[in-house]
Design an enzyme around this catalytic site. Structure first.
Site, PDB file in Angstrom:
ATOM      1  CG  ASN A 138      -2.030   1.013   1.122  1.00  0.00           C
ATOM      2  OD1 ASN A 138      -3.021   0.751   0.439  1.00  0.00           O
ATOM      3  ND2 ASN A 138      -1.881   2.174   1.751  1.00  0.00           N
TER       4      ASN A 138
ATOM      5  CB  SER B  65     -20.227  -7.390  -8.073  1.00  0.00           C
ATOM      6  OG  SER B  65     -21.431  -7.028  -7.427  1.00  0.00           O
ATOM      7  N   GLY B  66     -20.023  -7.265  -4.942  1.00  0.00           N
ATOM      8  CA  GLY B  66     -20.354  -7.928  -3.676  1.00  0.00           C
ATOM      9  C   GLY B  66     -19.901  -7.114  -2.487  1.00  0.00           C
ATOM     10  N   GLY B  67     -19.303  -5.953  -2.765  1.00  0.00           N
ATOM     11  CA  GLY B  67     -18.870  -5.071  -1.685  1.00  0.00           C
ATOM     12  C   GLY B  67     -17.793  -5.699  -0.821  1.00  0.00           C
TER      13      GLY B  67
ATOM     14  CG  ASN C 100     -22.205  -1.305 -10.441  1.00  0.00           C
ATOM     15  OD1 ASN C 100     -22.113  -2.518 -10.277  1.00  0.00           O
ATOM     16  ND2 ASN C 100     -21.355  -0.452  -9.908  1.00  0.00           N
TER      17      ASN C 100
ATOM     18  NE  ARG D 140     -35.249  12.394 -37.659  1.00  0.00           N
ATOM     19  CZ  ARG D 140     -34.498  11.762 -38.539  1.00  0.00           C
ATOM     20  NH1 ARG D 140     -35.022  10.838 -39.318  1.00  0.00           N
ATOM     21  NH2 ARG D 140     -33.215  12.025 -38.650  1.00  0.00           N
TER      22      ARG D 140
HETATM   23  P1  NAP Z   1     -10.627   3.349  -2.230  1.00  0.00           P
HETATM   24  O1  NAP Z   1     -11.103   4.166  -1.097  1.00  0.00           O
HETATM   25  O2  NAP Z   1     -11.360   3.446  -3.519  1.00  0.00           O
HETATM   26  O3  NAP Z   1      -9.087   3.701  -2.520  1.00  0.00           O
HETATM   27  C1  NAP Z   1      -8.143   3.752  -1.472  1.00  0.00           C
HETATM   28  C2  NAP Z   1      -6.888   3.024  -1.859  1.00  0.00           C
HETATM   29  O4  NAP Z   1      -6.318   3.585  -3.065  1.00  0.00           O
HETATM   30  C3  NAP Z   1      -5.824   3.141  -0.788  1.00  0.00           C
HETATM   31  O5  NAP Z   1      -5.125   1.933  -0.730  1.00  0.00           O
HETATM   32  C4  NAP Z   1      -4.958   4.289  -1.311  1.00  0.00           C
HETATM   33  O6  NAP Z   1      -3.670   4.280  -0.785  1.00  0.00           O
HETATM   34  C5  NAP Z   1      -4.952   3.932  -2.773  1.00  0.00           C
HETATM   35  N1  NAP Z   1      -4.543   5.042  -3.628  1.00  0.00           N
HETATM   36  C6  NAP Z   1      -5.239   6.158  -3.897  1.00  0.00           C
HETATM   37  N2  NAP Z   1      -4.542   6.941  -4.736  1.00  0.00           N
HETATM   38  C7  NAP Z   1      -3.368   6.299  -4.993  1.00  0.00           C
HETATM   39  C8  NAP Z   1      -2.235   6.590  -5.781  1.00  0.00           C
HETATM   40  N3  NAP Z   1      -2.173   7.714  -6.514  1.00  0.00           N
HETATM   41  N4  NAP Z   1      -1.216   5.696  -5.804  1.00  0.00           N
HETATM   42  C9  NAP Z   1      -1.282   4.560  -5.097  1.00  0.00           C
HETATM   43  N5  NAP Z   1      -2.342   4.212  -4.322  1.00  0.00           N
HETATM   44  C10 NAP Z   1      -3.366   5.077  -4.277  1.00  0.00           C
HETATM   45  O7  NAP Z   1     -10.534   1.798  -1.755  1.00  0.00           O
HETATM   46  P2  NAP Z   1     -11.630   0.640  -1.781  1.00  0.00           P
HETATM   47  O8  NAP Z   1     -12.949   1.110  -1.255  1.00  0.00           O
HETATM   48  O9  NAP Z   1     -10.965  -0.523  -1.151  1.00  0.00           O
HETATM   49  O10 NAP Z   1     -11.864   0.359  -3.330  1.00  0.00           O
HETATM   50  C11 NAP Z   1     -10.818  -0.041  -4.192  1.00  0.00           C
HETATM   51  C12 NAP Z   1     -11.364  -0.131  -5.606  1.00  0.00           C
HETATM   52  O11 NAP Z   1     -12.412  -1.117  -5.617  1.00  0.00           O
HETATM   53  C13 NAP Z   1     -12.003   1.156  -6.134  1.00  0.00           C
HETATM   54  O12 NAP Z   1     -11.765   1.273  -7.509  1.00  0.00           O
HETATM   55  C14 NAP Z   1     -13.479   0.946  -5.905  1.00  0.00           C
HETATM   56  O13 NAP Z   1     -14.276   1.689  -6.820  1.00  0.00           O
HETATM   57  C15 NAP Z   1     -13.599  -0.556  -6.159  1.00  0.00           C
HETATM   58  N6  NAP Z   1     -14.739  -1.225  -5.524  1.00  0.00           N
HETATM   59  C16 NAP Z   1     -15.117  -0.878  -4.270  1.00  0.00           C
HETATM   60  C17 NAP Z   1     -16.183  -1.537  -3.669  1.00  0.00           C
HETATM   61  C18 NAP Z   1     -16.600  -1.188  -2.259  1.00  0.00           C
HETATM   62  O14 NAP Z   1     -17.634  -1.710  -1.817  1.00  0.00           O
HETATM   63  N7  NAP Z   1     -15.834  -0.365  -1.542  1.00  0.00           N
HETATM   64  C19 NAP Z   1     -16.833  -2.556  -4.354  1.00  0.00           C
HETATM   65  C20 NAP Z   1     -16.401  -2.932  -5.632  1.00  0.00           C
HETATM   66  C21 NAP Z   1     -15.341  -2.240  -6.202  1.00  0.00           C
HETATM   67  P3  NAP Z   1      -3.344   5.186   0.531  1.00  0.00           P
HETATM   68  O15 NAP Z   1      -3.825   4.348   1.682  1.00  0.00           O
HETATM   69  O16 NAP Z   1      -1.889   5.362   0.504  1.00  0.00           O
HETATM   70  O17 NAP Z   1      -4.119   6.456   0.386  1.00  0.00           O
END
Ligand code: NAP
Length: 473
Positions: A36, A130-132, A188, A448
Site C-alpha cells: 500500500n 461485485s459484492g462489496g 451496477n 423529420r
Molecule cells: P478506495 O477508497 O477506492 O481507494 C483507497 C486506496 O487507493 C488506498 O489503498 C490508497 O492508498 C490507494 N490510492 C489512492 N490513490 C493512490 C495513488 N495515486 N497511488 C497509489 N495508491 C493510491 O478503496 P476501496 O474502497 O478498497 O476500493 C478499491 C477499488 O475497488 C475502487 O476502484 C473501488 O471503486 C472498487 N470497488 C469498491 C467496492 C466497495 O464496496 N468499496 C466494491 C467494488 C469495487 P493510501 O492508503 O496510501 O491512500
C-alpha cells in the site's frame, strides 16, 4: 533472501477491498504479497492475516517477491491512481507479467490501458468485482476482461476466491479488453433499477396499502421465499426490522429521502444513449435519485402542485400485495432484458463474444443483484445463445404472461393515487413498445422529413431507398 519469488499473487492497495480480497486468497492457501502506498494499511492487513500476508514497503520489493509470470492486482482508487501506479510498475515488469485492475474503472480507460501495456508484452486485465466488502472477503462475483490465454494463469485463483453456487464459481472469462469492466458497469445499472423497483413497491405498500415497517418486514420475508428471492429483497426485509434508538420508531422512517449516486449508473446510461440501446428502467432509476435529491424543491412543490388526494386502498390488501409482487417481478425481468441487450449490443460491436447466459450465471452469487430469477435467464440463453432480446424466450415469456395484468393494474393504481413509479412504468412501456409491431414512429419520420428533409423509407419498398417529400407546399 529465501522469500524471493515465493509469492503467487501481489495485491496493491490495502484499503477495505484489497485487504479483504488478499485475506480471501490466503484462506484458499494462495501465497500473497501486499503493498500500500502508505504503510499503515499494509501493517493492519498483515496483522489481520496472522502473518500470512507478506507485507512489502515498495513496488520494487513487491515485484521482486513474486514468481513469474507475475500476477498483480491493483485494488486502488479508480481513475488517475491506476494510470500512475501502472506507469511506476511498467519498468519493473517483464513481458508475460499480468496486471489486473479490480476497481470500478471506466471500460474505455481499460481498453486504453491494455493497449499501452501491449508494446511491452505486459498483459492487462480489467476485472469487475461485485459484492462489496463482504463479497471481497468471503466470495465476490468476478467479471474478468483481457487476454484469453493469460486468463488461464488467473483462473485457479479467481475460481478459488469467487462466490460459489450450485452451477460453479461466480467467475468466467468475460471477453477481451474492456469487456469485464463493461459488464460490471451494466451490473451496477441493473442494480439501480432493481433498487428503484423495490423502493416503488415500498412506496405503494406503505402509502396505498397502509403497511407499517413491521408488516413490510413480513411481506418482504415472504417474497424472499418465492421467485423474488434475492439479496436485495432479503436485506430490505432486514432494514424494516431495525429500530431507531433515538425516537423508538423504525430507523427507515428517519432517513432523509434523498438518494446519492456514484458514477457507474450514469456511465451505463451514457453508453446506452450513445449506442442507441433502450434501457429506460435503468435511466428512470437514475432520474429518480436525481429528483429525490431536490428535497427542498419537492417539499415546496408538494404544497403547490395539484394531484389526486391520497387515499388508502379499500379493496383486498392481500390481493394488492400479490399484484405489487407480480409487478416487481415483471419489472425485474424487463430490467435484465434491457441490461443484457446493452451488453449483447456492445459485445457484437466490439467483437467481445460475451456469453450472456454465463454472465447471468456468475451474477447468481456474490454480487448485489444475485437473485433466483437469474437461473431463468441462464436457461433462456442455454436454449438460444443468439436471442436478440431476453423477452423473446419462452420461459421468460411465461413469467411475464401470468403477471402482466397485475403489472398494468399496479401502474394504473399508482398513477390514480399520484404515487410515482417511474421504473415500473417505464419498464412496462418498454415491454409494450417491444411487442408493438406498428409504432407511431412513422409520424416522427414524416415530421423529420417535413421540417428538415431528413428523408424516410416506405414500408412497401424493402430496398431501403430513401425518399423526400415536399410536405408543406
Ligand atoms: P478506495 O477508497 O477506492 O481507494 C483507497 C486506496 O487507493 C488506498 O489503498 C490508497 O492508498 C490507494 N490510492 C489512492 N490513490 C493512490 C495513488 N495515486 N497511488 C497509489 N495508491 C493510491 O478503496 P476501496 O474502497 O478498497 O476500493 C478499491 C477499488 O475497488 C475502487 O476502484 C473501488 O471503486 C472498487 N470497488 C469498491 C467496492 C466497495 O464496496 N468499496 C466494491 C467494488 C469495487 P493510501 O492508503 O496510501 O491512500
Amino acid at each position: 533472501m529465501t522469500e524471493k519469488k515465493e509469492y503467487e499473487f501481489g495485491v496493491i492497495g490495502m484499503a477495505v477491498m484489497g485487504r479483504n480480497l488478499a485475506l480471501n486468497m490466503t484462506d484458499h492457501g494462495i501465497r500473497v504479497a501486499v503493498y500500500n502506498r502508505s504503510s499503515e494499511p499494509t501493517e493492519t492487513a498483515v496483522k489481520l492475516s496472522g502473518g500470512k500476508l507478506h507485507g512489502t514497503s515498495s513496488l520494487v520489493e513487491l515485484v521482486s517477491s513474486l514468481g513469474r509470470p507475475r500476477k498483480i492486482l491493483l485494488m486502488i482508487k479508480a481513475g488517475e491512481a491506476i494510470d500512475a501506479v501502472m506507469e511506476q510498475l511498467a519498468p519493473l515488469l517483464d513481458a508475460g507479467d499480468i496486471v489486473i485492475d479490480g476497481g470500478n474503472s471506466w471500460y474505455e480507460d481499460t481498453r486504453r490501458r491494455e493497449k499501452n501495456y501491449l508494446s511491452a508484452g505486459i498483459k492487462f486485465f480489467g476485472v469487475g468485482v461485485s459484492g462489496g466488502v463482504d463479497g471481497a472477503r468471503h466470495g465476490p462475483s468476478l467479471m474478468p476482461g483481457g487476454d484469453r490465454t493469460a486468463y488461464q494463469a488467473l483462473k485457479p485463483v479467481f475460481e478459488a476466491i469467487a462466490a460459489r453456487t450450485e452451477s460453479g464459481p461466480c467467475v468466467t472469462y468475460v471477453g477481451p479488453d474492456g469487456a469485464g469492466h463493461f459488464v460490471k458497469m451494466v451490473h451496477n445499472g441493473i442494480e439501480y433499477a432493481d433498487m428503484q423497483f423495490i423502493a416503488e413497491a415500498y412506496h405503494l405498500l406503505k402509502d396505498v396499502a397502509g403497511l407499517n415497517p413491521d408488516k413490510l418486514e413480513d411481506v418482504f420475508n415472504e417474497w424472499n421465499l418465492g421467485p423474488l428471492e434475492s439479496f436485495l429483497i432479503e436485506i430490505t426485509a432486514k432494514i424494516f426490522a431495525v429500530k431507531d434508538p433515538e425516537s423508538g420508531g423504525y430507523l427507515v422512517d428517519q432517513i432523509l429521502d434523498s438518494a446519492e449516486q456514484k458514477g457507474t449508473g450514469l456511465w451505463t446510461a451514457r453508453v446506452a444513449l450513445e449506442q442507441g440501446v433502450a434501457i429506460p428502467s435503468i435511466i428512470a432509476a437514475i432520474d429518480a435519485r436525481a429528483l429525490s435529491s431536490r428535497k427542498a424543491e419537492r417539499v415546496r412543490a408538494s404544497r403547490l402542485l395539484p394531484g389526486p388526494k391520497l387515499t388508502r386502498h379499500m379493496g383486498d390488501t392481500r390481493k394488492l400485495i400479490q399484484q405489487i409482487h407480480d409487478a416487481l417481478l415483471a419489472s425485474k425481468v424487463v430490467a435484465y432484458a434491457q441490461g443484457l441487450s446493452l451488453i449483447g449490443t456492445l459485445s457484437s460491436r466490439n467483437a467481445w463474444g460475451i456469453d450472456l447466459g454465463e454472465i447471468a450465471r456468475i451474477w447468481k452469487g456474490g454480487c448485489i443483484i444475485r437473485a433466483r430469477l437469474l437461473d431463468l435467464v441462464t436457461q433462456a440463453y442455454d436454449r438460444d445463445n443468439a436471442l436478440p432480446n431476453l423477452l423473446l424466450d419462452a420461459g421468460i415469456r411465461e413469467v411475464i404472461e401470468s403477471r402482466q395484468v397485475a403489472w398494468r393494474e399496479v401502474v394504473c393504481l399508482a398513477q390514480t393515487h399520484g404515487i410515482p413509479v417511474p421504473a415500473m412504468a417505464s419498464g412496462l412501456a418498454y415491454y409494450d413498445s417491444y411487442r408493438c409491431a406498428e409504432l407511431p414512429q412513422n409520424l416522427i419520420q414524416a415530421q423529420r422529413d417535413a421540417f428538415g428533409a431528413h428523408t424516410y423509407r416506405r414500408k412497401d419498398d424493402g430496398s431501403g431507398k430513401v425518399i423526400h417529400t415536399e410536405w408543406l407546399d
